[in-house]
Design a protein around this motif. Structure first.
Motif, mmCIF file in Angstrom:
data_model
loop_
_atom_site.group_PDB
_atom_site.id
_atom_site.type_symbol
_atom_site.label_atom_id
_atom_site.label_comp_id
_atom_site.label_asym_id
_atom_site.label_seq_id
_atom_site.Cartn_x
_atom_site.Cartn_y
_atom_site.Cartn_z
ATOM 1 N N VAL A 118 -41.823 24.684 45.722
ATOM 2 C CA VAL A 118 -40.691 25.604 45.870
ATOM 3 C C VAL A 118 -39.542 25.133 44.980
ATOM 4 O O VAL A 118 -39.329 23.927 44.822
ATOM 5 N N LYS A 119 -38.799 26.070 44.412
ATOM 6 C CA LYS A 119 -37.678 25.693 43.550
ATOM 7 C C LYS A 119 -36.391 25.507 44.340
ATOM 8 O O LYS A 119 -35.736 24.487 44.250
ATOM 9 N N ARG A 120 -36.017 26.489 45.141
ATOM 10 C CA ARG A 120 -34.711 26.470 45.812
ATOM 11 C C ARG A 120 -34.861 26.267 47.312
ATOM 12 O O ARG A 120 -35.711 26.881 47.958
ATOM 13 N N PHE A 121 -33.998 25.391 47.875
ATOM 14 C CA PHE A 121 -34.038 25.080 49.310
ATOM 15 C C PHE A 121 -32.627 25.258 49.862
ATOM 16 O O PHE A 121 -31.707 24.519 49.507
ATOM 17 N N SER A 164 -30.802 14.199 49.717
ATOM 18 C CA SER A 164 -31.635 13.147 49.110
ATOM 19 C C SER A 164 -32.835 13.735 48.362
ATOM 20 O O SER A 164 -33.502 13.028 47.602
ATOM 21 N N TYR A 165 -33.100 15.026 48.552
ATOM 22 C CA TYR A 165 -34.207 15.708 47.870
ATOM 23 C C TYR A 165 -33.737 16.483 46.631
ATOM 24 O O TYR A 165 -34.496 17.259 46.058
ATOM 25 N N LYS A 166 -32.498 16.284 46.208
ATOM 26 C CA LYS A 166 -31.949 17.112 45.128
ATOM 27 C C LYS A 166 -32.630 16.899 43.778
ATOM 28 O O LYS A 166 -32.484 17.741 42.879
ATOM 29 N N ASP A 167 -33.379 15.800 43.626
ATOM 30 C CA ASP A 167 -34.137 15.605 42.387
ATOM 31 C C ASP A 167 -35.463 16.369 42.406
ATOM 32 O O ASP A 167 -36.086 16.568 41.361
ATOM 33 N N ASP A 168 -35.890 16.766 43.607
ATOM 34 C CA ASP A 168 -37.165 17.488 43.756
ATOM 35 C C ASP A 168 -36.983 18.987 43.955
ATOM 36 O O ASP A 168 -37.852 19.781 43.602
ATOM 37 N N LEU A 169 -35.838 19.370 44.557
ATOM 38 C CA LEU A 169 -35.568 20.763 44.894
ATOM 39 C C LEU A 169 -34.124 21.107 44.547
ATOM 40 O O LEU A 169 -33.265 20.230 44.551
ATOM 41 N N ASP A 170 -33.871 22.371 44.252
ATOM 42 C CA ASP A 170 -32.488 22.831 44.094
ATOM 43 C C ASP A 170 -31.922 23.072 45.491
ATOM 44 O O ASP A 170 -32.061 24.167 46.059
ATOM 45 N N SER A 242 -26.058 32.435 47.950
ATOM 46 C CA SER A 242 -26.584 31.103 47.644
ATOM 47 C C SER A 242 -27.939 31.182 46.960
ATOM 48 O O SER A 242 -28.294 30.338 46.140
ATOM 49 N N LEU A 243 -28.688 32.213 47.281
ATOM 50 C CA LEU A 243 -30.018 32.397 46.703
ATOM 51 C C LEU A 243 -29.931 32.732 45.214
ATOM 52 O O LEU A 243 -30.701 32.209 44.407
ATOM 53 N N THR A 244 -28.983 33.580 44.865
ATOM 54 C CA THR A 244 -28.914 34.086 43.489
ATOM 55 C C THR A 244 -27.847 33.415 42.633
ATOM 56 O O THR A 244 -28.008 33.301 41.421
ATOM 57 N N SER A 245 -26.743 32.978 43.265
ATOM 58 C CA SER A 245 -25.613 32.463 42.495
ATOM 59 C C SER A 245 -25.156 31.074 42.928
ATOM 60 O O SER A 245 -24.205 30.535 42.346
ATOM 61 N N GLY A 246 -25.784 30.508 43.959
ATOM 62 C CA GLY A 246 -25.369 29.200 44.449
ATOM 63 C C GLY A 246 -25.654 28.082 43.459
ATOM 64 O O GLY A 246 -26.644 28.118 42.730
ATOM 65 N N GLU A 247 -24.771 27.090 43.461
ATOM 66 C CA GLU A 247 -24.921 25.934 42.574
ATOM 67 C C GLU A 247 -25.718 24.852 43.292
ATOM 68 O O GLU A 247 -25.338 24.396 44.367
ATOM 69 N N PRO A 248 -26.854 24.419 42.718
ATOM 70 C CA PRO A 248 -27.643 23.355 43.363
ATOM 71 C C PRO A 248 -26.804 22.105 43.632
ATOM 72 O O PRO A 248 -25.918 21.753 42.843
ATOM 73 N N GLY A 249 -27.089 21.470 44.764
ATOM 74 C CA GLY A 249 -26.361 20.264 45.147
ATOM 75 C C GLY A 249 -24.991 20.535 45.727
ATOM 76 O O GLY A 249 -24.171 19.627 45.849
ATOM 77 N N THR A 250 -24.733 21.791 46.113
ATOM 78 C CA THR A 250 -23.400 22.197 46.584
ATOM 79 C C THR A 250 -23.420 22.544 48.069
ATOM 80 O O THR A 250 -24.414 23.020 48.593
ATOM 81 N N ILE A 251 -22.290 22.296 48.711
ATOM 82 C CA ILE A 251 -22.094 22.652 50.113
ATOM 83 C C ILE A 251 -21.095 23.795 50.180
ATOM 84 O O ILE A 251 -20.035 23.742 49.534
ATOM 85 N N TYR A 252 -21.423 24.842 50.945
ATOM 86 C CA TYR A 252 -20.547 26.002 51.105
ATOM 87 C C TYR A 252 -20.145 26.157 52.569
ATOM 88 O O TYR A 252 -21.002 26.172 53.453
ATOM 89 N N HIS A 253 -18.851 26.298 52.814
ATOM 90 C CA HIS A 253 -18.352 26.543 54.161
ATOM 91 C C HIS A 253 -18.302 28.050 54.423
ATOM 92 O O HIS A 253 -17.474 28.759 53.836
#
Length: 347
Positions: A118-121, A164-170, A242-253
């Protein structure tokens, strides 16, 4: 896209499935009990039911209990995972179960996502992983904080695990505050937070009508404290973006930029339920309430830390995400609150 979803039968999950299917995605729902999917199917137009695929499994089982044949079929086929499943309990006696589902379960989902390529988590957490602090930032909070309950603590640990999985998944983390009904319809299928107060006031109204008295009842809630209520459709907006425009490794409130005070909420409750023989008093005046009122306040005790602590949430990342797609931020006024309460009364 082909999207795997955990927790699809929950309040948030059902709304998420509805949005994704209506946007022409195909969803794969991890479920332990197929019968629980009836509520999901009821929310989806019949002509779209073929976009829903059932994956039998369990968050408590290794490999999520997904059969080897199913895993082979799904490998390389799933574009994204939404992990919304969690065990929401503030009961300290259930601490081990809470951690097993919310932390170990998250690890199992992450590992399956890796195996399926899977690409995005997208991980649904909670805005309350900040412990007893009154300022929440869109970054990981320390796991060494003092937490209000095991649920918050388990979700904080899970966030660190996800990152901790950010190197394996977005990976992306979305943190909703206190989720309430749809801001347009008022519809909700939840018993948490605001709905505990609504049920208490509704029961007081029935009690007063039955006894035919004019007694005023006092509930222990701080009037000037704000409660970060956020309509479910706004949370879904953030999840969808988050699915289409979210930045990997980012937290959104997924939080309310202008949360109402408890005084404003209670004004709407009394109006919406049509019962004015109830008032809120500060915990400083707890010694004034009667024994009868103490019993009436017991169901609210579990929400004490949420009803009586104002928290400021940084929303820099969230505002940036919304502005990039020219989407308006949440604006929850008194009319929205009334719709939510009227939606509760209808249900």
């Amino acid at each position: 896209m082909n999207i795997l979803i955990t927790g699809a039968t929950g309040f948030l999950g059902t709304n998420l499935v509805q949005r994704l299917v209506n946007e022409n995605h195909h969803v794969y729902l991890l479920v332990r009990n197929k019968q629980k999917l009836e509520g999901v199917y009821n929310q989806i137009p019949h002509h779209r039911h073929d976009q829903i695929n059932v994956v039998e499994g369990d968050l408590l089982d290794e490999g999520l209990g997904i059969s080897p044949d199913t895993a082979i079929q799904l490998k390389g086929k799933i574009d994204a995972v939404y992990h919304t499943a969690a065990y929401l309990s503030f009961d300290e006696s259930e601490r081990d179960l809470v951690f097993n589902i919310n932390l170990k379960g998250t690890e199992r989902v992450l590992e399956v996502a890796k195996q399926l390529q899977v690409k995005r988590f997208i991980h649904v957490s909670t805005a309350y992983t900040l412990g007893e602090s009154t300022e929440g930032h869109e970054k990981l909070h320390s796991i060494d904080n003092e937490f209000v309950n095991a649920y918050e603590e388990s979700k904080c640990h899970a966030e660190h695990l996800v990152m901790s999985y950010k190197d394996d998944l977005d990976v992306i983390i979305v943190r909703p505050a206190i989720i309430i009904g749809d801001s347009s319809t008022g519809e909700a299928d939840t018993t948490f937070g605001l709905y505990g107060i609504l049920r208490t006031v509704q029961l007081l109204k029935k009690r007063a009508e039955r006894k035919q008295d004019k007694q005023s009842y006092r509930l222990l809630i701080e009037r000037d404290t704000v409660s970060n209520l956020v309509p479910v459709n706004f949370v879904i907006d953030i999840l969808a973006l988050s699915l289409t425009s979210g930045e990997p490794g980012t937290i959104y409130h997924a939080t309310n930029p202008n949360p109402p005070t408890n005084g404003e909420i209670f004004k709407a409750i009394k109006h919406g339920i049509g019962f004015h023989q109830v008032e809120i008093v500060s915990y400083e005046d707890e010694h004034l309430i009667t024994e009868e009122e103490k019993k009436l306040n017991q169901p609210l005790e579990v929400f004490k830390q949420y009803l009586n602590r104002s928290i400021t949430f940084d929303r820099t990342n969230t505002k940036k995400l919304l502005s990039e797609v020219n989407q308006e931020d949440l604006n929850m006024d008194e009319q929205v609150l009334l719709r939510i309460i009227q939606g509760f009364m209808k249900s």
